[in-house]
Write a protein that holds these residues in place. Structure first.
Motif, mmCIF file in Angstrom:
data_model
loop_
_atom_site.group_PDB
_atom_site.id
_atom_site.type_symbol
_atom_site.label_atom_id
_atom_site.label_comp_id
_atom_site.label_asym_id
_atom_site.label_seq_id
_atom_site.Cartn_x
_atom_site.Cartn_y
_atom_site.Cartn_z
ATOM 1 N N TRP A 123 0.824 -1.208 0.000
ATOM 2 C CA TRP A 123 0.000 0.000 0.000
ATOM 3 C C TRP A 123 0.865 1.267 0.000
ATOM 4 C CZ3 TRP A 123 -4.955 1.445 -0.611
ATOM 5 C CH2 TRP A 123 -5.341 2.706 -0.145
ATOM 6 N N THR A 124 1.839 1.304 0.875
ATOM 7 C CA THR A 124 2.689 2.489 0.996
ATOM 8 C C THR A 124 3.416 2.785 -0.308
ATOM 9 O OG1 THR A 124 2.999 2.095 3.360
ATOM 10 C CG2 THR A 124 4.625 3.495 2.264
ATOM 11 N N THR A 125 3.956 1.765 -0.933
ATOM 12 C CA THR A 125 4.732 1.951 -2.156
ATOM 13 C C THR A 125 3.838 2.305 -3.338
ATOM 14 O OG1 THR A 125 6.310 0.320 -1.308
ATOM 15 C CG2 THR A 125 6.483 0.893 -3.643
ATOM 16 N N ALA A 126 2.708 1.631 -3.446
ATOM 17 C CA ALA A 126 1.812 1.891 -4.572
ATOM 18 C C ALA A 126 1.200 3.283 -4.502
ATOM 19 C CB ALA A 126 0.708 0.835 -4.615
ATOM 20 N N MET A 127 0.995 3.793 -3.301
ATOM 21 C CA MET A 127 0.395 5.120 -3.140
ATOM 22 C C MET A 127 1.406 6.255 -3.347
ATOM 23 S SD MET A 127 -2.858 4.999 -2.637
ATOM 24 C CE MET A 127 -3.199 6.601 -1.900
ATOM 25 N N ASP A 128 2.659 5.933 -3.502
ATOM 26 C CA ASP A 128 3.720 6.941 -3.615
ATOM 27 C C ASP A 128 3.931 7.319 -5.078
ATOM 28 O OD1 ASP A 128 5.953 8.537 -3.417
ATOM 29 O OD2 ASP A 128 6.997 7.223 -1.993
ATOM 30 N N GLN A 129 3.124 8.252 -5.564
ATOM 31 C CA GLN A 129 3.244 8.697 -6.951
ATOM 32 C C GLN A 129 4.607 9.338 -7.221
ATOM 33 O OE1 GLN A 129 0.654 8.803 -9.737
ATOM 34 N NE2 GLN A 129 2.720 8.883 -10.590
ATOM 35 N N ALA A 130 5.126 10.073 -6.247
ATOM 36 C CA ALA A 130 6.422 10.736 -6.431
ATOM 37 C C ALA A 130 7.529 9.720 -6.665
ATOM 38 C CB ALA A 130 6.746 11.609 -5.214
ATOM 39 N N LEU A 131 7.492 8.610 -5.949
ATOM 40 C CA LEU A 131 8.502 7.565 -6.144
ATOM 41 C C LEU A 131 8.386 6.969 -7.539
ATOM 42 C CD1 LEU A 131 10.720 5.645 -5.123
ATOM 43 C CD2 LEU A 131 8.896 4.183 -4.193
ATOM 44 N N ALA A 132 7.155 6.687 -7.970
ATOM 45 C CA ALA A 132 6.962 6.119 -9.308
ATOM 46 C C ALA A 132 7.477 7.071 -10.378
ATOM 47 C CB ALA A 132 5.488 5.807 -9.532
ATOM 48 N N ASP A 133 7.210 8.380 -10.207
ATOM 49 C CA ASP A 133 7.688 9.356 -11.191
ATOM 50 C C ASP A 133 9.207 9.455 -11.190
ATOM 51 O OD1 ASP A 133 5.107 9.917 -11.970
ATOM 52 O OD2 ASP A 133 4.892 11.652 -10.655
ATOM 53 N N LYS A 134 9.808 9.378 -10.032
ATOM 54 C CA LYS A 134 11.273 9.439 -9.918
ATOM 55 C C LYS A 134 11.924 8.233 -10.603
ATOM 56 C CE LYS A 134 14.959 9.252 -6.435
ATOM 57 N NZ LYS A 134 15.247 9.133 -4.973
ATOM 58 N N LEU A 135 11.317 7.067 -10.425
ATOM 59 C CA LEU A 135 11.901 5.844 -10.990
ATOM 60 C C LEU A 135 11.677 5.749 -12.491
ATOM 61 C CD1 LEU A 135 10.858 3.302 -8.200
ATOM 62 C CD2 LEU A 135 13.163 4.180 -8.650
ATOM 63 N N GLY A 136 10.573 6.330 -12.985
ATOM 64 C CA GLY A 136 10.296 6.292 -14.415
ATOM 65 C C GLY A 136 10.207 4.868 -14.939
ATOM 66 N N LEU A 137 10.979 4.587 -15.970
ATOM 67 C CA LEU A 137 10.970 3.276 -16.624
ATOM 68 C C LEU A 137 11.965 2.306 -15.996
ATOM 69 C CD1 LEU A 137 9.575 1.921 -19.074
ATOM 70 C CD2 LEU A 137 11.434 2.792 -20.510
ATOM 71 N N SER A 138 12.729 2.769 -15.021
ATOM 72 C CA SER A 138 13.829 1.955 -14.491
ATOM 73 C C SER A 138 13.410 0.605 -13.906
ATOM 74 C CB SER A 138 14.630 2.752 -13.453
ATOM 75 O OG SER A 138 13.844 3.066 -12.331
#
Length: 696
Positions: A123-138
């Protein structure tokens, strides 16, 4: 298909659920000031009468009569492609599952590997839009690097096989499930697949909306390739070539209706012979061995598809195969990557294909993914908090009342011989019921969930599910296993186990406790629409070909089978005549099993309901007789409206008829319906007796 589902009574609400479910006048009152203490208490709204559109004659359009008031006052929200009872139930479920997830995420000392740690970290990781944007396609970099290294056909196949455990539909479909003719044995199944559009007819149908979707798909592919790093010219070329490749795959794929013939889709062959005779480029024995599988035979659903795949692979340039693999991987995980990928995936698969105007909030999308990744973990917590033992007992008893009614109906059939009736009774008696939740919960100990990335957690979940599936090969069939979660608003019949599975959430009527709903409504809403429907699947055009032990085996006399098929053809003709969209009719052949199950469920449900005290007393509630309330309860189970794009998609790719026709279609064949609502000749719901379906 191994599982025949009840509906896709799909999903959705939240804090506004109570107001959204009320008729419009009452919904408006939720913001009014409290009434004076001396005012009389408001009468509770009736579960079915409140939804009725009295301006419609039930003999003209019963679906609209029964549900029209609610549908008029509850337009489809921008975040939905359809809206009805299933979506309101799903939103109620979302609220409960969110509480479970947030509680787990708030725990500071959850033991590593525990349910709480997995739910909380997911839940914590999936809700973190900023983390997903930072990681991009990596998160996909390793797989993309392997695809970039593809240099010939065999290395393309290496990567195609490597993507299967990640849940990426590359080239073909693979699974380990029960052998249709030996239900006690787990077998390797191979079938057609590898398409990016919902179904093969999307590549060929000339209806304007479908043609528009084809153009939009190529544009979507082009934008995906740009997100993957290509310039405009290269992206355009790659998109065109991938579309051509998929169109060729679609051309050798069987149409939807043809996938419903169990015998024609059962072709057993040794892996080495399959390689030698059909797909010389694919060394099946070695490929399967890499997954720790060494089957003596595999069951091939559509051999001609694999012959076509072999020819297509042999003539397709390697760069096209790389692009095909690359974009299928990216689309499979786009919703778990940065916002640009997520938005692009939504714009085509939700906006274009389903008509959804806006994304659902991230917390709802997270819960949907969490359910897919570890649904039984959530289910174990859900039923403890939200499904009572009394409800389980009520619906267990209802299954038995339906079973009894079905047996009596078999005895009364005038078209079936005594010998076949004996076999039918044997099968009916051995139908296993699974109600609410599993007696044994699935073990998720091997599933690793962390906080590295949303996409990584979804990849881990796909790997876990794949390994779990493959591990069943060579072991005794676990007939206690469930293929749906308790918090799923749906149900299914599995012919190989001869079982009906009824998850806890399937019985919910929003805004009403189970104990508040009268038997008439429950017998229409659950006994007919769900329990009777699922049991009838054991005797529909597909299910009837499986015996009491779950084996694909002919237990009918030739004369009885011919009589059944003759009667089923009447239903095919009826549904082929329905035209929900100009130029797009319901596919009567593809939807036959579901239509028979709807009709059979109603007939059995009526018989069972006639034995209840409520029916025998005959007293009206909210102005409606018990039998009228039964039919209103059935219509309530299909209370739904969808956007045109989703309706188009369903007509081409779904074996279920749209909701309106799942009500009006079967009811137009039922004498008790005519009597209950005074349906007269000349009304749209009326059929001459000689043209009515008579099966179960």
């Amino acid at each position: 298909m191994k599982v025949t589902s009840h509906s896709l009574r799909r999903c959705a609400l939240a804090l506004g659920m109570a107001a959204a479910w009320l008729p419009s006048a009452q919904a408006a009152d939720t913001t009014a000031k409290a009434a004076p203490a001396s005012a009389p208490a408001a009468l509770p709204r009736d579960v079915v009468a409140a939804n009725i559109d009295a301006s419609v004659n039930p003999g003209d359009d019963f679906f609209q009569f029964a549900n029209g008031a609610w549908l008029k006052s509850n337009p489809i929200p921008a975040q939905e492609s359809m809206w009805g009872i299933g979506q309101v139930v799903q939103d109620d479920l979302y609220v409960k599952l969110r509480k479970i997830s947030e509680t787990a995420a708030a725990q500071k000392s959850a033991a590593s590997g525990s349910d709480e740690q997995k739910v909380g970290d997911f839940w914590t990781t999936a809700m973190d839009q900023a983390l997903a944007d930072k990681l991009g396609l990596s998160p996909l970099k390793d797989e993309l690097a392997r695809i970039d290294a593809v240099h010939d056909l065999q290395s393309a196949l290496d990567e195609g096989f490597a993507l299967q455990p990640l849940g990426v539909d590359a080239f073909f479909d693979f699974g380990v499930s029960q052998d249709e003719k030996q239900s006690a044995v787990m077998a390797v199944h191979l079938g057609q697949g590898g398409l990016g559009l919902p179904e093969r007819d999307y590549y060929f149908n000339q209806e304007p909306g479908v043609a528009k979707a084809r153009v939009a798909y190529v544009e979507h592919l082009q934008r995906m390739f740009r997100l993957l790093g290509a310039d405009d010219a290269a992206a355009r070329k790659s998109a065109t070539q991938v579309m051509a490749f998929e169109t060729a795959l679609a051309k050798v794929s069987r149409p939807l209706a043809d996938l419903r013939d169990p015998e024609k889709n059962y072709n057993k062959i040794a892996p080495a012979d399959f390689t030698g005779k059909v797909t010389p480029a694919i060394a099946w024995s070695e490929r399967l061995k890499a997954w720790k599988l060494s089957p003596e035979t595999v069951i091939v659903g559509q051999p001609e598809f694999f012959g076509g795949l072999q020819a297509l692979l042999a003539k397709t340039p390697v760069p096209v195969l790389r692009d095909y693999l690359r974009v299928h991987l990216a689309d499979a995980y786009a919703a778990y990557l940065s916002q640009d990928f997520d938005n692009e995936h939504f714009d085509f698969y939700n906006r274009v294909l389903s008509g959804q105007k806006e994304q659902k909030p991230r917390w709802k999308r997270t819960l949907r993914a969490e359910n897919n990744a570890m649904g039984m973990i959530l289910g174990r917590i859900y039923v403890k908090d939200y499904f009572s033992e009394s409800s389980k007992q009520r619906y267990n008893a209802m299954v038995e009342s339906i079973r009894t009614a079905y047996g009596e109906r078999i005895d009364r059939l005038d078209w079936m011989s005594p010998a076949t009736k004996t076999k039918a009774h044997e099968k009916l008696a051995t139908v296993t019921r699974k109600v609410g939740y599993p007696d044994k919960w699935k073990d998720y100990a091997a599933l690793s969930i962390g906080r590295e990335s949303y996409a990584k957690n979804m990849m881990n979940a796909s790997h876990w599910a794949f390994n779990d599936m493959v591990s069943k090969f060579g072991k005794p069939v676990d007939r206690n296993e469930w293929e749906m979660y308790p918090q799923t608003y749906n149900a299914y019949y599995n012919p190989s186990n001869n079982e009906i599975v009824l998850p806890a959430a399937q019985f919910i009527i929003p805004g009403h406790a189970d104990s508040e709903i009268d038997d008439a409504v429950v017998y229409g809403y659950v006994a007919a629409s769900t329990i009777g429907h699922e049991i009838t699947h054991g005797f529909d055009d597909q299910g009837r070909q499986f015996d009491a032990a779950g084996n694909l085996k002919d237990w009918w006399s030739k004369q009885d089978a011919a009589r059944f098929n003759q009667r089923a053809a009447v239903m095919v003709k009826q549904f082929n005549a329905f035209e929900p969209l100009p130029g797009l009719h319901i596919n009567g052949e593809a939807s036959l099993g579901e239509n028979i199950a709807d009709f059979g469920g109603l007939m059995i449900g009526i018989d069972a309901f006639k034995k209840t005290e409520q029916y025998q007393k005959g007293e009206k509630i909210a102005g409606y007789t018990p039998m009228q309330r039964f039919f209103l309860g059935y219509a309530l189970s299909w209370l739904s409206q969808e956007r045109e794009d989703l309706l188009r998609q369903a007509l081409l790719s779904d074996v279920h008829a749209p909701a309106k026709w799942r009500v009006n279609g079967p009811l137009s064949n039922i004498p008790e319906f005519y009597e209950a609502f005074g349906v007269k000749q000349g009304q749209p719901m009326w059929r001459p007796e000689a043209q009515r379906v008579r099966i179960w």
